[in-house]
Scaffold this motif. Structure first.
Motif, PDB file in Angstrom:
ATOM      1  N   ASP A 363      25.416   3.981   6.509  1.00 45.45           N
ATOM      2  CA  ASP A 363      24.701   4.058   7.791  1.00 45.45           C
ATOM      3  C   ASP A 363      24.292   5.493   8.103  1.00 45.45           C
ATOM      4  O   ASP A 363      25.063   6.441   7.870  1.00 45.45           O
ATOM      5  CB  ASP A 363      25.591   3.539   8.920  1.00 45.45           C
ATOM      6  N   VAL A 364      23.077   5.633   8.643  1.00 45.40           N
ATOM      7  CA  VAL A 364      22.633   6.949   9.113  1.00 45.40           C
ATOM      8  C   VAL A 364      22.638   6.998  10.634  1.00 45.40           C
ATOM      9  O   VAL A 364      22.581   8.079  11.227  1.00 45.40           O
ATOM     10  CB  VAL A 364      21.224   7.285   8.583  1.00 45.40           C
ATOM     11  N   LEU A 365      22.696   5.840  11.287  1.00 42.59           N
ATOM     12  CA  LEU A 365      22.887   5.761  12.735  1.00 42.59           C
ATOM     13  C   LEU A 365      24.147   4.942  12.981  1.00 42.59           C
ATOM     14  O   LEU A 365      24.350   3.888  12.376  1.00 42.59           O
ATOM     15  CB  LEU A 365      21.685   5.105  13.417  1.00 42.59           C
ATOM     16  N   HIS A 366      24.991   5.426  13.906  1.00 43.96           N
ATOM     17  CA  HIS A 366      26.323   4.828  14.071  1.00 43.96           C
ATOM     18  C   HIS A 366      26.519   4.355  15.513  1.00 43.96           C
ATOM     19  O   HIS A 366      27.098   5.065  16.339  1.00 43.96           O
ATOM     20  CB  HIS A 366      27.405   5.842  13.702  1.00 43.96           C
ATOM     21  N   GLY A 367      25.995   3.184  15.833  1.00 44.06           N
ATOM     22  CA  GLY A 367      26.261   2.576  17.137  1.00 44.06           C
ATOM     23  C   GLY A 367      25.636   3.302  18.305  1.00 44.06           C
ATOM     24  O   GLY A 367      26.280   3.484  19.342  1.00 44.06           O
ATOM     25  N   ILE A 368      24.390   3.714  18.193  1.00 39.86           N
ATOM     26  CA  ILE A 368      23.714   4.447  19.263  1.00 39.86           C
ATOM     27  C   ILE A 368      23.254   3.482  20.356  1.00 39.86           C
ATOM     28  O   ILE A 368      22.659   2.444  20.088  1.00 39.86           O
ATOM     29  CB  ILE A 368      22.510   5.223  18.717  1.00 39.86           C
TER      30      ILE A 368
END
Length: 596
Positions: A363-368
């Motif tokens: 993942d490059v985005l983590h729960g934004i």
């Protein structure tokens, strides 16, 4: 043999299976069944008339041996001349029809391919990169063009001629024709060996050239960056590796041809020798006449040409089918969304626990989670590679999320039809394109019904009206490749003017003014800010004056939003944003913000 370079298969555009290629080809043949039947009929007639030559020559030989009158010989010669003339006329008509049919089929293939390319999900294109797609659009289409226009007609003609010639040889002398069997085992074994290996070899070759094209294109496009970062040696090594890969692939296919071609040539020379020797034995035993042997031997000599063309064009067909597999493979790209036709109830955009990965498991985005306030200016800042651009693309509906949701008016963006999505939110990046056409045509892409006054207002909004009206023919000036030269900054202003005309309620700017000098970019952003008053704007930038002027600032670090607030609030907070501001501004954050 050289080991092929491993690549991330998930990033590759798919290649169609042999079954898919056969289905595509069968569909094309069915759609053009009528013209194809006429073309084949003409070629069959031309081949049939050509078969009269050896038969009549054999009768003439027997006539001379038997002492037949010269009148009969003259009649046979005149008949032979008539068949030759008729064959020439029919051959010309058949070739013309074949070429016309080839152009029609190729035109349909090209239009279908372009339609499929334009329908590709943007997330797929970005993940795969431009090299493979450009190679399929250029190299593979060119190879396919040659196959459709020439290889397929030539193979059909050669096959029909071969079958008819064999049939004529059997009719002229059944026993003598048995000598032709000597070349069949060699041709069968050699062709089977070749076809078993050719598909993989040519697919490797096409993929290697696609990689080389992409590498060279990246180097040329990023030449300034390469020079600035002293990466010339790195790019040279990358290109050398790609060239070595293409060289290895070329050697592989060359090896296949170097084995198959001599084998095939030997297989159609042997029947001539075998038939002549076998025929001589038959004549000596009174089982055949000299004329029959002469006719069958001439047929074996005559059959060498269509078999040779069949072999040569069959190799070309392997190139073409490999290219067709890559072209048809575009249609096998899965959709990244399933539009439901839902209508948003409002213009507010919200991201809820969003995760995204370019590579499975990374993942490059983590729960934004982020809620955009209608009409606000939100700046996203942070170090390179933090995930700002990825988040911007998710907010614009370019990528679907791996987990979580991005919604507009309580409707997931990926549920919207693409036309509707582009009216809701638009992404503007530092990448841009000026199409070949007039200045008016380039602007009207965003609003086909826009008047000239509306076009001028859009140009004025992005500070481009002055230079646009100074063009040789104003809005009628032809720009793009081969037209009036347009600089990078001007091209970017054209792209921004299109956005003004498109009139979305939410705009995501990803380094949209990066190609302008700081003063011009500052002025343009202020003008654009006035035009976009009342709209929601997400600005992704490294120039922190954008953040200074924004209503809120989101600091993105390691795929998470670490800070969110106004410029003054974050400076007072004294953490990541304050450090960025101090580094960019050149003096302590609190001091610089008080002075500003």
């Amino acid at each position: 043999m050289r080991t092929r370079r491993t690549v991330d298969e998930s990033a590759r555009l798919p290649v169609a299976t042999p079954a898919d290629v056969r289905a595509e080809a069968t569909g094309l043949f069915r759609q053009h069944r009528g013209p194809l039947s006429v073309t084949l009929a003409l070629h069959v007639l031309a081949a049939a008339f050509g078969l009269a030559g050896p038969f009549l020559l054999g009768r003439m030989v027997d006539g001379v041996v038997e002492g037949t009158s010269t009148t009969r010989i003259d009649v046979l010669a005149a008949t032979l001349a008539g068949f030759i003339i008729a064959q020439a006329v029919l051959t010309r008509l058949a070739i013309r029809r074949a070429l016309v049919l080839g152009e029609e089929v190729f035109a349909q293939l090209r239009e279908t391919f372009i339609a499929r390319v334009l329908a590709l999900p943007l997330s797929t294109v970005e993940r795969a990169g431009t090299g493979d797609l450009v190679a399929r659009t250029t190299g593979d289409i060119d190879a396919l063009s040659r196959t459709v226009r020439f290889a397929v007609p030539e193979i059909l003609v050669a096959f029909v001629t071969t079958v008819l010639t064999l049939g004529a040889a059997i009719i002229a002398g059944p026993l003598v024709a048995a000598g032709a069997i000597v070349g069949v085992p060699l041709l069968y074994l050699g062709t089977r060996w070749y076809l078993k290996r050719a598909r993989d070899g040519y697919l490797w070759e096409r993929a290697a050239y696609a990689s080389l094209d992409g590498s060279v294109t990246e180097t040329v496009d990023g030449l300034r960056t390469v020079e600035a970062l002293n990466m010339a040696d790195v790019r040279i090594r990358r290109t050398e590796d790609d060239v070595a890969e293409a060289y290895a692939a070329e050697r592989r296919t060359l090896f296949l041809r170097s084995v198959w071609f001599p084998t095939a040539e030997m297989s159609y020379v042997l029947p001539v020798v075998g038939t002549l020797a076998w025929g001589a034995w038959l004549v000596s035993g009174g089982h055949a006449t000299v004329g029959q042997v002469a006719a069958v031997v001439l047929y074996m000599v005559q059959i060498a040409d269509p078999v040779d063309r069949l072999v040569s064009w069959l190799d070309e067909l392997q190139v073409g089918t490999s290219s067709l597999a890559r072209v048809v493979g575009i249609a096998k790209v899965p959709e990244d969304r399933a539009a439901t036709g839902a209508t948003p109830d409002g213009e507010d955009i919200r991201a809820d626990s969003v995760r995204y990965a370019y590579v499975d498991g990374q993942d490059v985005l983590h729960g934004i989670s982020l809620e955009l306030r209608p009409g606000e200016r939100l700046a996203m800042v942070g170090p390179s590679g933090a995930g700002k651009s990825t988040l911007g693309r998710l907010l614009a509906g370019i990528h679907p999320t791996r987990a979580g949701r991005v919604e507009v008016g309580d409707v997931p963006l990926v549920d919207l039809e693409l036309d509707r999505l582009r009216r809701e939110v638009v992404l503007v990046t530092q990448e841009h394109h000026v199409f070949v056409g007039t200045m008016r045509d380039n602007l009207a892409l965003a609003a086909p019904d826009a008047t000239d006054d509306e076009l001028r207002r859009a140009l004025d909004a992005v500070d481009a009206l002055e230079w646009a009206e100074a063009l040789p023919d104003g809005l009628d000036t032809v720009v793009g490749s081969g037209g009036h030269p347009i600089g990078p900054a001007q091209a970017q202003q054209i792209a921004l003017a299109r956005i003004v005309l498109a009139d979305p309620h939410t705009l995501v700017l990803d380094e949209a003014t990066s190609l302008l000098d700081p003063r011009a970019a500052r002025h343009l952003e202020r003008s654009l800010s006035a035009v976009l008053s009342g709209r929601t704007v997400v600005a992704i930038a490294h120039r922190l004056h954008t953040a200074h002027d924004a209503d809120r600032v989101a600091v993105v670090e390691d795929g998470r939003i670490s800070e969110l607030g106004s410029h003054h609030e974050l400076v007072e907070h004294g953490e990541a944003y304050a450090a960025l501001w101090e580094s960019w501004h050149g003096r302590p954050a609190r001091e610089s913000t008080h002075q500003s």
